[in-house]
Motif scaffolding. Sequence first.
Motif, PDB file in Angstrom:
ATOM      1  N   LEU A   1       0.831  -1.216   0.000  1.00 43.83           N
ATOM      2  CA  LEU A   1       0.000   0.000   0.000  1.00 43.83           C
ATOM      3  C   LEU A   1       0.859   1.257   0.000  1.00 43.83           C
ATOM      4  N   ILE A   2       1.924   1.261   0.777  1.00 44.17           N
ATOM      5  CA  ILE A   2       2.811   2.426   0.834  1.00 44.17           C
ATOM      6  C   ILE A   2       3.476   2.651  -0.520  1.00 44.17           C
ATOM      7  N   ILE A   3       3.936   1.586  -1.147  1.00 42.87           N
ATOM      8  CA  ILE A   3       4.582   1.710  -2.456  1.00 42.87           C
ATOM      9  C   ILE A   3       3.595   2.209  -3.505  1.00 42.87           C
ATOM     10  N   ILE A   4       2.376   1.693  -3.484  1.00 46.10           N
ATOM     11  CA  ILE A   4       1.346   2.149  -4.436  1.00 46.10           C
ATOM     12  C   ILE A   4       1.033   3.622  -4.206  1.00 46.10           C
ATOM     13  N   GLY A   5       0.931   4.036  -2.951  1.00 48.11           N
ATOM     14  CA  GLY A   5       0.658   5.438  -2.647  1.00 48.11           C
ATOM     15  C   GLY A   5       1.743   6.368  -3.161  1.00 48.11           C
ATOM     16  N   PHE A   6       3.013   5.990  -2.960  1.00 46.64           N
ATOM     17  CA  PHE A   6       4.092   6.822  -3.467  1.00 46.64           C
ATOM     18  C   PHE A   6       4.154   6.786  -4.998  1.00 46.64           C
ATOM     19  N   TRP A   7       3.827   5.647  -5.590  1.00 50.07           N
ATOM     20  CA  TRP A   7       3.821   5.553  -7.048  1.00 50.07           C
ATOM     21  C   TRP A   7       2.746   6.471  -7.646  1.00 50.07           C
ATOM     22  N   LEU A   8       1.591   6.554  -6.980  1.00 50.95           N
ATOM     23  CA  LEU A   8       0.531   7.445  -7.453  1.00 50.95           C
ATOM     24  C   LEU A   8       0.923   8.914  -7.362  1.00 50.95           C
ATOM     25  N   MET A   9       1.838   9.246  -6.457  1.00 57.70           N
ATOM     26  CA  MET A   9       2.261  10.633  -6.302  1.00 57.70           C
ATOM     27  C   MET A   9       3.345  11.037  -7.297  1.00 57.70           C
ATOM     28  N   THR A  10       3.908  10.086  -8.039  1.00 60.48           N
ATOM     29  CA  THR A  10       4.983  10.423  -8.970  1.00 60.48           C
ATOM     30  C   THR A  10       4.417  11.023 -10.251  1.00 60.48           C
ATOM     31  N   GLY A  11       5.281  11.674 -10.989  1.00 58.94           N
ATOM     32  CA  GLY A  11       4.885  12.252 -12.272  1.00 58.94           C
ATOM     33  C   GLY A  11       5.879  13.322 -12.693  1.00 58.94           C
ATOM     34  N   ASP A  12       5.607  13.908 -13.831  1.00 59.87           N
ATOM     35  CA  ASP A  12       6.492  14.938 -14.352  1.00 59.87           C
ATOM     36  C   ASP A  12       6.337  16.230 -13.558  1.00 59.87           C
ATOM     37  N   ALA A  13       7.409  16.959 -13.447  1.00 62.42           N
ATOM     38  CA  ALA A  13       7.398  18.233 -12.740  1.00 62.42           C
ATOM     39  C   ALA A  13       7.368  19.365 -13.766  1.00 62.42           C
ATOM     40  N   ASN A  14       7.335  20.585 -13.280  1.00 63.38           N
ATOM     41  CA  ASN A  14       7.437  21.743 -14.163  1.00 63.38           C
ATOM     42  C   ASN A  14       8.866  21.827 -14.679  1.00 63.38           C
ATOM     43  N   VAL A  15       8.991  22.010 -15.991  1.00 62.07           N
ATOM     44  CA  VAL A  15      10.315  22.078 -16.598  1.00 62.07           C
ATOM     45  C   VAL A  15      10.459  23.433 -17.282  1.00 62.07           C
ATOM     46  N   GLY A  16      11.396  24.213 -16.802  1.00 64.27           N
ATOM     47  CA  GLY A  16      11.665  25.522 -17.423  1.00 64.27           C
ATOM     48  C   GLY A  16      10.465  26.436 -17.381  1.00 64.27           C
ATOM     49  N   ASP A  17      10.128  26.994 -18.539  1.00 65.63           N
ATOM     50  CA  ASP A  17       9.012  27.933 -18.637  1.00 65.63           C
ATOM     51  C   ASP A  17       7.683  27.236 -18.863  1.00 65.63           C
ATOM     52  N   LYS A  18       7.712  25.934 -19.107  1.00 67.29           N
ATOM     53  CA  LYS A  18       6.482  25.194 -19.392  1.00 67.29           C
ATOM     54  C   LYS A  18       5.829  24.747 -18.083  1.00 67.29           C
ATOM     55  N   PHE A  19       4.559  25.137 -17.889  1.00 70.48           N
ATOM     56  CA  PHE A  19       3.831  24.767 -16.680  1.00 70.48           C
ATOM     57  C   PHE A  19       3.082  23.463 -16.932  1.00 70.48           C
TER      58      PHE A  19
END
Length: 101
Positions: A36-54
């Motif tokens: 459950l902890i691993i799934i929760g952290f996996w759901l929180m992952t993703g791309d961040a803001n890069v440079g000027d692109k929001f």
Amino acid sequence: MATQEKKVQNENKGGGKVSYPLGKINFILMGICLLLIIIGFWLMTGDANVGDKFNNNIFEASRITTGPIIAFLGFVLMAFAIIYRKKDNKPADNTDNTDNE
């Protein structure tokens, strides 16, 4: 001193059953909680803001609510999994019962 240690080891082998603080069910529950902890952290992952692109994906429901809730439940249930002890269904031994006289 070495003979005393051997006596203690021999008494444990032949005599009574050695009980461990955590049983098989505890380890199974702890594994589920870790998942459950691993799934929760996996759901929180993703791309961040890069440079000027929001990146609008940082405000998805799975990243800001679902993931943290699942991870938190995993941590809370992990404490329960460690504390949990299986109930014995053995009848109680009432040796001091005076009603049998």
